[in-house]
Design a protein around this motif. Structure first.
Motif, mmCIF file in Angstrom:
data_model
loop_
_atom_site.group_PDB
_atom_site.id
_atom_site.type_symbol
_atom_site.label_atom_id
_atom_site.label_comp_id
_atom_site.label_asym_id
_atom_site.label_seq_id
_atom_site.Cartn_x
_atom_site.Cartn_y
_atom_site.Cartn_z
ATOM 1 N N ARG A 127 0.824 -1.213 0.000
ATOM 2 C CA ARG A 127 0.000 0.000 0.000
ATOM 3 C C ARG A 127 0.857 1.262 0.000
ATOM 4 N NH1 ARG A 127 -5.490 -1.135 3.476
ATOM 5 N NH2 ARG A 127 -5.992 -3.118 2.475
ATOM 6 N N ALA A 128 1.962 1.249 0.755
ATOM 7 C CA ALA A 128 2.859 2.407 0.776
ATOM 8 C C ALA A 128 3.478 2.610 -0.604
ATOM 9 C CB ALA A 128 3.941 2.226 1.836
ATOM 10 N N GLU A 129 3.860 1.524 -1.266
ATOM 11 C CA GLU A 129 4.421 1.631 -2.615
ATOM 12 C C GLU A 129 3.380 2.167 -3.599
ATOM 13 O OE1 GLU A 129 5.868 -2.315 -3.375
ATOM 14 O OE2 GLU A 129 7.569 -2.067 -2.002
ATOM 15 N N ALA A 130 2.144 1.701 -3.488
ATOM 16 C CA ALA A 130 1.075 2.189 -4.368
ATOM 17 C C ALA A 130 0.820 3.670 -4.119
ATOM 18 C CB ALA A 130 -0.204 1.375 -4.165
ATOM 19 N N ASP A 131 0.800 4.080 -2.850
ATOM 20 C CA ASP A 131 0.611 5.496 -2.525
ATOM 21 C C ASP A 131 1.747 6.348 -3.083
ATOM 22 O OD1 ASP A 131 -1.726 4.873 -1.185
ATOM 23 O OD2 ASP A 131 -0.860 5.070 0.827
ATOM 24 N N ALA A 132 2.982 5.843 -2.972
ATOM 25 C CA ALA A 132 4.134 6.571 -3.492
ATOM 26 C C ALA A 132 4.059 6.681 -5.017
ATOM 27 C CB ALA A 132 5.431 5.888 -3.071
ATOM 28 N N GLU A 133 3.598 5.625 -5.663
ATOM 29 C CA GLU A 133 3.462 5.657 -7.120
ATOM 30 C C GLU A 133 2.418 6.690 -7.547
ATOM 31 O OE1 GLU A 133 2.322 2.631 -10.774
ATOM 32 O OE2 GLU A 133 3.044 1.788 -8.876
ATOM 33 N N VAL A 134 1.291 6.732 -6.856
ATOM 34 C CA VAL A 134 0.262 7.726 -7.161
ATOM 35 C C VAL A 134 0.805 9.136 -6.928
ATOM 36 C CG1 VAL A 134 -1.971 8.646 -6.415
ATOM 37 C CG2 VAL A 134 -1.698 6.195 -6.780
ATOM 38 N N ALA A 135 1.511 9.333 -5.821
ATOM 39 C CA ALA A 135 2.074 10.655 -5.518
ATOM 40 C C ALA A 135 3.069 11.077 -6.600
ATOM 41 C CB ALA A 135 2.747 10.643 -4.145
ATOM 42 N N ALA A 136 3.877 10.143 -7.086
ATOM 43 C CA ALA A 136 4.838 10.460 -8.148
ATOM 44 C C ALA A 136 4.114 10.824 -9.441
ATOM 45 C CB ALA A 136 5.780 9.280 -8.377
ATOM 46 N N LEU A 137 3.035 10.107 -9.759
ATOM 47 C CA LEU A 137 2.269 10.417 -10.967
ATOM 48 C C LEU A 137 1.599 11.787 -10.866
ATOM 49 C CD1 LEU A 137 0.688 6.922 -11.662
ATOM 50 C CD2 LEU A 137 2.416 8.092 -13.050
ATOM 51 N N VAL A 138 1.062 12.102 -9.707
ATOM 52 C CA VAL A 138 0.429 13.410 -9.500
ATOM 53 C C VAL A 138 1.478 14.514 -9.623
ATOM 54 C CG1 VAL A 138 -0.687 14.891 -7.769
ATOM 55 C CG2 VAL A 138 -1.512 12.558 -8.143
ATOM 56 N N ALA A 139 2.642 14.303 -9.034
ATOM 57 C CA ALA A 139 3.712 15.302 -9.114
ATOM 58 C C ALA A 139 4.154 15.501 -10.567
ATOM 59 C CB ALA A 139 4.901 14.888 -8.245
ATOM 60 N N ALA A 140 4.284 14.409 -11.315
ATOM 61 C CA ALA A 140 4.678 14.517 -12.723
ATOM 62 C C ALA A 140 3.610 15.257 -13.523
ATOM 63 C CB ALA A 140 4.923 13.135 -13.313
ATOM 64 N N SER A 141 2.357 14.955 -13.255
ATOM 65 C CA SER A 141 1.261 15.642 -13.938
ATOM 66 C C SER A 141 1.266 17.128 -13.602
ATOM 67 C CB SER A 141 -0.076 15.017 -13.544
ATOM 68 O OG SER A 141 -1.145 15.713 -14.121
ATOM 69 N N ASN A 142 1.476 17.461 -12.349
ATOM 70 C CA ASN A 142 1.525 18.863 -11.935
ATOM 71 C C ASN A 142 2.686 19.600 -12.598
ATOM 72 O OD1 ASN A 142 -0.756 18.609 -10.355
ATOM 73 N ND2 ASN A 142 0.384 18.274 -8.460
ATOM 74 N N ARG A 143 3.848 18.932 -12.708
ATOM 75 C CA ARG A 143 4.993 19.555 -13.383
ATOM 76 C C ARG A 143 4.673 19.802 -14.860
ATOM 77 N NH1 ARG A 143 7.713 15.796 -10.261
ATOM 78 N NH2 ARG A 143 7.973 14.394 -12.056
ATOM 79 N N PHE A 144 4.027 18.815 -15.501
ATOM 80 C CA PHE A 144 3.673 18.964 -16.910
ATOM 81 C C PHE A 144 2.709 20.137 -17.100
ATOM 82 C CE2 PHE A 144 1.043 18.252 -20.609
ATOM 83 C CZ PHE A 144 1.980 17.943 -21.586
ATOM 84 N N ILE A 145 1.686 20.214 -16.249
ATOM 85 C CA ILE A 145 0.699 21.298 -16.352
ATOM 86 C C ILE A 145 1.353 22.651 -16.089
ATOM 87 C CG2 ILE A 145 -1.364 22.273 -15.264
ATOM 88 C CD1 ILE A 145 -2.356 19.328 -14.944
#
Length: 81
Positions: A50-68
Motif C-alpha cells: 500500500r505504501a508503494e502504491a501510494d508513493a506511485e500515485v504521488a509520483a504520478l500526481v507530481a509529474a502531472s503537476n509539473r507537466f501542467i
C-alpha cells in the motif's frame, strides 16, 4: 520490521477447513504461533504494498503537476473560466 509478540493475546474465531487445520497441526508444534507469524508477515507485506502504491500515485500526481505547470492543462485553450 518484527512483530511484537509480548502484547496480550485473545482468542478469535476463524472458520477454516478442518482438513487444512489437521494437516497444519501435523506440521507445526504450535499452530497459533505459526498462524500469528504468517499473519504478521501478511500485514507487513500489505503495508509495504500500500505504501508503494501510494508513493506511485504521488509520483504520478507530481509529474502531472509539473507537466501542467510547464505546458498548461490539455483543455485550457477551450476553457471559458
Amino acid at each position: 520490521m518484527g512483530h511484537d509478540r509480548r502484547p496480550p493475546k485473545r482468542p478469535v474465531n476463524l472458520s477454516l477447513s478442518e482438513e487444512l487445520v489437521r494437516e497444519a497441526r501435523g506440521l507445526t508444534p504450535n499452530l497459533s504461533d505459526t498462524v500469528e507469524a504468517l499473519l504478521a508477515e501478511f500485514v507487513a507485506a500489505e503495508k509495504r504494498r500500500r505504501a508503494e502504491a501510494d508513493a506511485e500515485v504521488a509520483a504520478l500526481v507530481a509529474a502531472s503537476n509539473r507537466f501542467i505547470a510547464a505546458h498548461g492543462a490539455f483543455g485550457d485553450e477551450f476553457s471559458t473560466l
